[in-house]
Design a protein around this motif. Structure first.
Motif, PDB file in Angstrom:
ATOM      1  N   LYS A 101       0.876  -1.171   0.000  1.00  0.00           N
ATOM      2  CA  LYS A 101       0.000   0.000   0.000  1.00  0.00           C
ATOM      3  C   LYS A 101       0.909   1.216   0.000  1.00  0.00           C
ATOM      4  O   LYS A 101       1.671   1.432   0.926  1.00  0.00           O
ATOM      5  CB  LYS A 101      -0.867  -0.014   1.254  1.00  0.00           C
ATOM      6  CG  LYS A 101      -1.708   1.225   1.452  1.00  0.00           C
ATOM      7  CD  LYS A 101      -2.447   1.139   2.767  1.00  0.00           C
ATOM      8  CE  LYS A 101      -3.228   2.403   3.073  1.00  0.00           C
ATOM      9  NZ  LYS A 101      -3.906   2.309   4.384  1.00  0.00           N
TER      10      LYS A 101
ATOM     11  N   THR B  31      -2.575  -9.779  -6.483  1.00  0.00           N
ATOM     12  CA  THR B  31      -3.062  -8.663  -5.671  1.00  0.00           C
ATOM     13  C   THR B  31      -3.256  -7.444  -6.561  1.00  0.00           C
ATOM     14  O   THR B  31      -2.383  -7.118  -7.368  1.00  0.00           O
ATOM     15  CB  THR B  31      -2.043  -8.329  -4.564  1.00  0.00           C
ATOM     16  OG1 THR B  31      -1.829  -9.501  -3.768  1.00  0.00           O
ATOM     17  CG2 THR B  31      -2.555  -7.203  -3.678  1.00  0.00           C
ATOM     18  N   SER B  33      -4.445  -3.318  -6.508  1.00  0.00           N
ATOM     19  CA  SER B  33      -4.732  -2.107  -5.743  1.00  0.00           C
ATOM     20  C   SER B  33      -5.201  -1.023  -6.696  1.00  0.00           C
ATOM     21  O   SER B  33      -4.762  -0.976  -7.844  1.00  0.00           O
ATOM     22  CB  SER B  33      -3.482  -1.621  -5.000  1.00  0.00           C
ATOM     23  OG  SER B  33      -2.973  -2.613  -4.142  1.00  0.00           O
ATOM     24  N   GLN B  48      -7.440  -2.307  -1.805  1.00  0.00           N
ATOM     25  CA  GLN B  48      -6.637  -3.411  -2.328  1.00  0.00           C
ATOM     26  C   GLN B  48      -7.421  -4.711  -2.225  1.00  0.00           C
ATOM     27  O   GLN B  48      -8.073  -4.960  -1.217  1.00  0.00           O
ATOM     28  CB  GLN B  48      -5.337  -3.552  -1.541  1.00  0.00           C
ATOM     29  CG  GLN B  48      -4.394  -4.632  -2.046  1.00  0.00           C
ATOM     30  CD  GLN B  48      -3.131  -4.699  -1.210  1.00  0.00           C
ATOM     31  OE1 GLN B  48      -3.052  -5.434  -0.229  1.00  0.00           O
ATOM     32  NE2 GLN B  48      -2.137  -3.918  -1.602  1.00  0.00           N
TER      33      GLN B  48
END
Lengths: 114, 111
Positions: A101, B31, B33, B48
């Motif tokens: 992130k 994954t 995001s 995400q």
């Protein structure tokens, strides 16, 4: 809280000049990643480098070099002998280790003039 | 090997409408995001997805929702569009611990 600051909004240089882009970050994590991405007008973010918080060794890749100093929470990026093709917006980013992130700075627009 | 692909490239919507943006991750990545990048700003994390579930979420209202499919592709949905939703929406894909790769983005204009 995580925060990345790029104080230089826009920089203009003449081709072949060296230029340094500044990045200062804040985090309470002991383990994290730092990144630089390049964003040309097309919009895609192009990966340049990732640095682990435990690795303070400076790195050189061709005309690019990075100076990571944990003591000052800085991760600066230098382009040596700039070229017109280096013109773009450059983003510094911080990420948590587990989740990819990103926390991005506001970017520095680099204009390299011929 | 195709990188991260997003569709559409550009989109114009009217205030109050709904929009769906799509992302196909880089091969082997699990994954996805999503980020919103307003003009002149850095990208802001929206959420995400991993294993078809929302794993993390940024500071965005519930009007922003998403989905991840079994093939790891993902959608971003925005309801009740506001003028302020006009931005470049970027998708990033990664595999646990790997470097994230970004798509070219979808530029959304709300009029």
């Amino acid at each position: 809280a995580q925060k990345v600051t790029q104080a230089q909004t826009e920089i203009s240089v003449v081709e072949k000049e060296d230029v340094t882009l500044d990045c200062v970050y804040e985090t309470r994590d002991t383990t994290y990643y730092l990144f630089w991405y390049k964003q040309p007008p097309s919009g895609e973010l192009v990966f340049l480098i990732r640095r682990n918080s435990f690795d303070e060794q400076n790195e050189i890749s061709g005309r690019y070099s990075w100076n990571f100093q944990k003591s000052t929470s800085s991760f600066n990026f230098t382009i040596t002998a700039s070229q017109v093709v280096d013109s773009a917006v450059y983003f510094c980013a911080l990420s948590e280790v587990d989740f990819n992130k990103f926390y991005f700075g506001s970017g520095t627009k680099l204009n390299v003039k011929p | 090997d195709a990188g991260v692909t997003q569709s559409p490239t550009h989109l114009i919507k009217t205030r109050g409408q709904q929009v769906t943006l799509r992302c196909s991750p880089k091969s082997g990545h699990d994954t996805v995001s999503w980020y919103q990048q307003a003009l002149g700003q850095g990208p802001q994390f929206i959420f995400q997805y991993y294993e078809e579930e929302e794993r993390q979420r940024g500071n965005f209202p519930d009007r922003f929702s998403g989905h991840q499919f079994p093939n790891y592709s993902s959608e971003l949905n925005v309801n009740a569009l506001l003028l302020g939703d006009s931005a470049l929406y970027l998708c990033a894909s990664s595999l646990s611990g790997s470097i994230a790769f970004f798509g070219q983005g979808t530029r959304l204009t709300v009029v």
